[in-house]
Motif scaffolding. Structure first.
Motif, PDB file in Angstrom:
ATOM      1  N   LEU A 158      46.357  91.907  21.148  1.00  0.00           N
ATOM      2  CA  LEU A 158      47.607  91.567  21.829  1.00  0.00           C
ATOM      3  C   LEU A 158      47.454  90.359  22.748  1.00  0.00           C
ATOM      4  O   LEU A 158      48.416  89.631  22.980  1.00  0.00           O
ATOM      5  CB  LEU A 158      48.114  92.765  22.634  1.00  0.00           C
ATOM      6  CG  LEU A 158      48.610  93.954  21.802  1.00  0.00           C
ATOM      7  CD1 LEU A 158      48.928  95.129  22.713  1.00  0.00           C
ATOM      8  CD2 LEU A 158      49.843  93.557  20.987  1.00  0.00           C
ATOM      9  N   LYS A 159      46.254  90.112  23.222  1.00  0.00           N
ATOM     10  CA  LYS A 159      46.029  88.942  24.076  1.00  0.00           C
ATOM     11  C   LYS A 159      46.411  87.668  23.345  1.00  0.00           C
ATOM     12  O   LYS A 159      46.984  86.736  23.939  1.00  0.00           O
ATOM     13  CB  LYS A 159      44.563  88.893  24.492  1.00  0.00           C
ATOM     14  CG  LYS A 159      44.212  87.725  25.403  1.00  0.00           C
ATOM     15  CD  LYS A 159      42.740  87.752  25.787  1.00  0.00           C
ATOM     16  CE  LYS A 159      42.385  86.582  26.686  1.00  0.00           C
ATOM     17  NZ  LYS A 159      40.929  86.587  27.057  1.00  0.00           N
ATOM     18  N   SER A 160      46.137  87.621  22.031  1.00  0.00           N
ATOM     19  CA  SER A 160      46.439  86.429  21.235  1.00  0.00           C
ATOM     20  C   SER A 160      47.934  86.268  21.010  1.00  0.00           C
ATOM     21  O   SER A 160      48.463  85.149  21.089  1.00  0.00           O
ATOM     22  CB  SER A 160      45.713  86.497  19.890  1.00  0.00           C
ATOM     23  OG  SER A 160      44.320  86.502  20.070  1.00  0.00           O
ATOM     24  N   THR A 161      48.625  87.362  20.724  1.00  0.00           N
ATOM     25  CA  THR A 161      50.069  87.262  20.505  1.00  0.00           C
ATOM     26  C   THR A 161      50.798  86.969  21.812  1.00  0.00           C
ATOM     27  O   THR A 161      51.795  86.252  21.821  1.00  0.00           O
ATOM     28  CB  THR A 161      50.623  88.546  19.853  1.00  0.00           C
ATOM     29  OG1 THR A 161      50.203  89.692  20.599  1.00  0.00           O
ATOM     30  CG2 THR A 161      50.153  88.664  18.417  1.00  0.00           C
ATOM     31  N   ARG A 162      50.306  87.497  22.894  1.00  0.00           N
ATOM     32  CA  ARG A 162      50.915  87.189  24.198  1.00  0.00           C
ATOM     33  C   ARG A 162      50.805  85.697  24.489  1.00  0.00           C
ATOM     34  O   ARG A 162      51.743  85.078  24.978  1.00  0.00           O
ATOM     35  CB  ARG A 162      50.219  87.984  25.308  1.00  0.00           C
ATOM     36  CG  ARG A 162      50.507  89.473  25.294  1.00  0.00           C
ATOM     37  CD  ARG A 162      49.613  90.201  26.283  1.00  0.00           C
ATOM     38  NE  ARG A 162      49.790  91.644  26.209  1.00  0.00           N
ATOM     39  CZ  ARG A 162      49.003  92.525  26.836  1.00  0.00           C
ATOM     40  NH1 ARG A 162      47.982  92.093  27.577  1.00  0.00           N
ATOM     41  NH2 ARG A 162      49.241  93.820  26.720  1.00  0.00           N
ATOM     42  N   LYS A 163      49.647  85.140  24.194  1.00  0.00           N
ATOM     43  CA  LYS A 163      49.433  83.705  24.420  1.00  0.00           C
ATOM     44  C   LYS A 163      50.372  82.870  23.551  1.00  0.00           C
ATOM     45  O   LYS A 163      50.961  81.890  24.004  1.00  0.00           O
ATOM     46  CB  LYS A 163      47.978  83.354  24.114  1.00  0.00           C
ATOM     47  CG  LYS A 163      47.598  81.919  24.417  1.00  0.00           C
ATOM     48  CD  LYS A 163      46.114  81.681  24.156  1.00  0.00           C
ATOM     49  CE  LYS A 163      45.732  80.235  24.460  1.00  0.00           C
ATOM     50  NZ  LYS A 163      44.282  79.988  24.193  1.00  0.00           N
ATOM     51  N   LEU A 164      50.525  83.281  22.288  1.00  0.00           N
ATOM     52  CA  LEU A 164      51.423  82.573  21.383  1.00  0.00           C
ATOM     53  C   LEU A 164      52.863  82.662  21.857  1.00  0.00           C
ATOM     54  O   LEU A 164      53.565  81.640  21.954  1.00  0.00           O
ATOM     55  CB  LEU A 164      51.309  83.147  19.970  1.00  0.00           C
ATOM     56  CG  LEU A 164      52.375  82.682  18.970  1.00  0.00           C
ATOM     57  CD1 LEU A 164      52.296  81.174  18.752  1.00  0.00           C
ATOM     58  CD2 LEU A 164      52.225  83.428  17.647  1.00  0.00           C
ATOM     59  N   PHE A 165      53.330  83.861  22.134  1.00  0.00           N
ATOM     60  CA  PHE A 165      54.723  84.045  22.525  1.00  0.00           C
ATOM     61  C   PHE A 165      55.031  83.364  23.853  1.00  0.00           C
ATOM     62  O   PHE A 165      56.163  82.940  24.099  1.00  0.00           O
ATOM     63  CB  PHE A 165      55.066  85.532  22.601  1.00  0.00           C
ATOM     64  CG  PHE A 165      55.092  86.222  21.252  1.00  0.00           C
ATOM     65  CD1 PHE A 165      55.477  85.527  20.114  1.00  0.00           C
ATOM     66  CD2 PHE A 165      54.738  87.551  21.119  1.00  0.00           C
ATOM     67  CE1 PHE A 165      55.511  86.143  18.870  1.00  0.00           C
ATOM     68  CE2 PHE A 165      54.777  88.187  19.879  1.00  0.00           C
ATOM     69  CZ  PHE A 165      55.161  87.486  18.759  1.00  0.00           C
ATOM     70  N   ASN A 166      54.025  83.243  24.697  1.00  0.00           N
ATOM     71  CA  ASN A 166      54.227  82.560  25.971  1.00  0.00           C
ATOM     72  C   ASN A 166      54.462  81.071  25.761  1.00  0.00           C
ATOM     73  O   ASN A 166      55.147  80.419  26.569  1.00  0.00           O
ATOM     74  CB  ASN A 166      53.011  82.779  26.875  1.00  0.00           C
ATOM     75  CG  ASN A 166      53.276  82.421  28.317  1.00  0.00           C
ATOM     76  OD1 ASN A 166      54.245  82.877  28.924  1.00  0.00           O
ATOM     77  ND2 ASN A 166      52.419  81.587  28.884  1.00  0.00           N
ATOM     78  N   LYS A 167      53.910  80.520  24.678  1.00  0.00           N
ATOM     79  CA  LYS A 167      54.114  79.095  24.358  1.00  0.00           C
ATOM     80  C   LYS A 167      55.441  78.863  23.626  1.00  0.00           C
ATOM     81  O   LYS A 167      55.895  77.720  23.509  1.00  0.00           O
ATOM     82  CB  LYS A 167      52.965  78.578  23.488  1.00  0.00           C
ATOM     83  CG  LYS A 167      51.631  78.477  24.198  1.00  0.00           C
ATOM     84  CD  LYS A 167      50.590  77.774  23.336  1.00  0.00           C
ATOM     85  CE  LYS A 167      50.184  78.612  22.143  1.00  0.00           C
ATOM     86  NZ  LYS A 167      49.073  77.978  21.374  1.00  0.00           N
ATOM     87  N   SER A 168      56.016  79.935  23.115  1.00  0.00           N
ATOM     88  CA  SER A 168      57.224  79.806  22.296  1.00  0.00           C
ATOM     89  C   SER A 168      58.492  79.763  23.141  1.00  0.00           C
ATOM     90  O   SER A 168      58.663  80.550  24.077  1.00  0.00           O
ATOM     91  CB  SER A 168      57.302  80.994  21.329  1.00  0.00           C
ATOM     92  OG  SER A 168      58.512  80.977  20.606  1.00  0.00           O
TER      93      SER A 168
END
Length: 210
Positions: A158-168
């Motif tokens: 989830l750390k990776s998806t959180r990072k992605l969604f934060n950039k979106s």
């Protein structure tokens, strides 16, 4: 010569009202006018892709299929017009990055970033001057469009998806674009495992936003 105002009005109508927007672009292609109205789209014709992952053929064929898939999802989007523009523009960079290796493998590394200058030029010509938020949305979606499915395939934490969604700019619509991109090809696949993964990741992201 089509004016910018007329071009903007026409493409908005196509993207928002056509059940299969591909029909419009294929008609322009058959009339040999696509290269004049939308050269960035026309340049997708003949750009090769891996026959394993893209048996539908060149990038133009793939883009048309993605566009039609996005049309079926746009009613779920927070920005329907932005989603449709993103589906149309997402692989512009393949015209700049696609090469064939000595072993015959076709690659287009970093096309999502390389294509941003083409997307920006396309949007500057086809959108209204005041639609800065729309242009930023499409550029952001284009740059990130590969990542949701990559993370799902890797079952990333989830750390990776959180990072992605934060950039979106719009994580919800990014997930829709990823689905359209995955389904917009001639391969038969079950997308549901990736969709379940991304929906759970999205719920997680929203929970930590509150």
């Amino acid at each position: 010569m089509t004016t910018k105002k007329n071009l903007n009005s026409e493409i908005e109508k196509v993207l928002l009202t056509y059940k299969k927007p591909s029909i419009y672009f294929k008609k322009l292609k058959s009339n040999n006018t696509l290269k004049n109205e939308f050269p960035e789209v026309n340049n997708l014709i003949g750009v090769k892709q891996s026959p394993i992952h893209h048996p539908e053929g060149d990038v133009f064929n793939h883009t048309m299929m993605v566009l039609d898939e996005a049309a079926m999802l746009k009613n779920r989007a927070k920005n329907p017009l932005g989603l449709m523009y993103s589906a149309l523009c997402h692989d512009f960079g393949k015209t700049l990055t696609t090469t064939t290796k000595e072993d015959g493998k076709i690659i287009s590394y970093n096309h999502e970033r390389a294509g941003l200058k083409l997307v920006r030029r396309f949007l500057n010509r086809t959108t209204k001057k005041e639609e800065k938020n729309l242009r930023n949305y499409v550029l952001n979606m284009t740059e990130l469009h590969m990542q949701p499915n990559q993370l799902a395939n890797q079952n990333s934490k989830l750390k990776s998806t959180r990072k992605l969604f934060n950039k979106s700019i719009c994580p919800e619509d990014l997930v829709l674009l990823a689905k359209a991109d995955a389904l917009g090809r001639a391969t038969k696949q079950d997308y549901s495992p990736r969709e379940v993964y991304l929906r759970k990741a999205l719920e997680d992201f929203k929970s930590i936003e509150k």
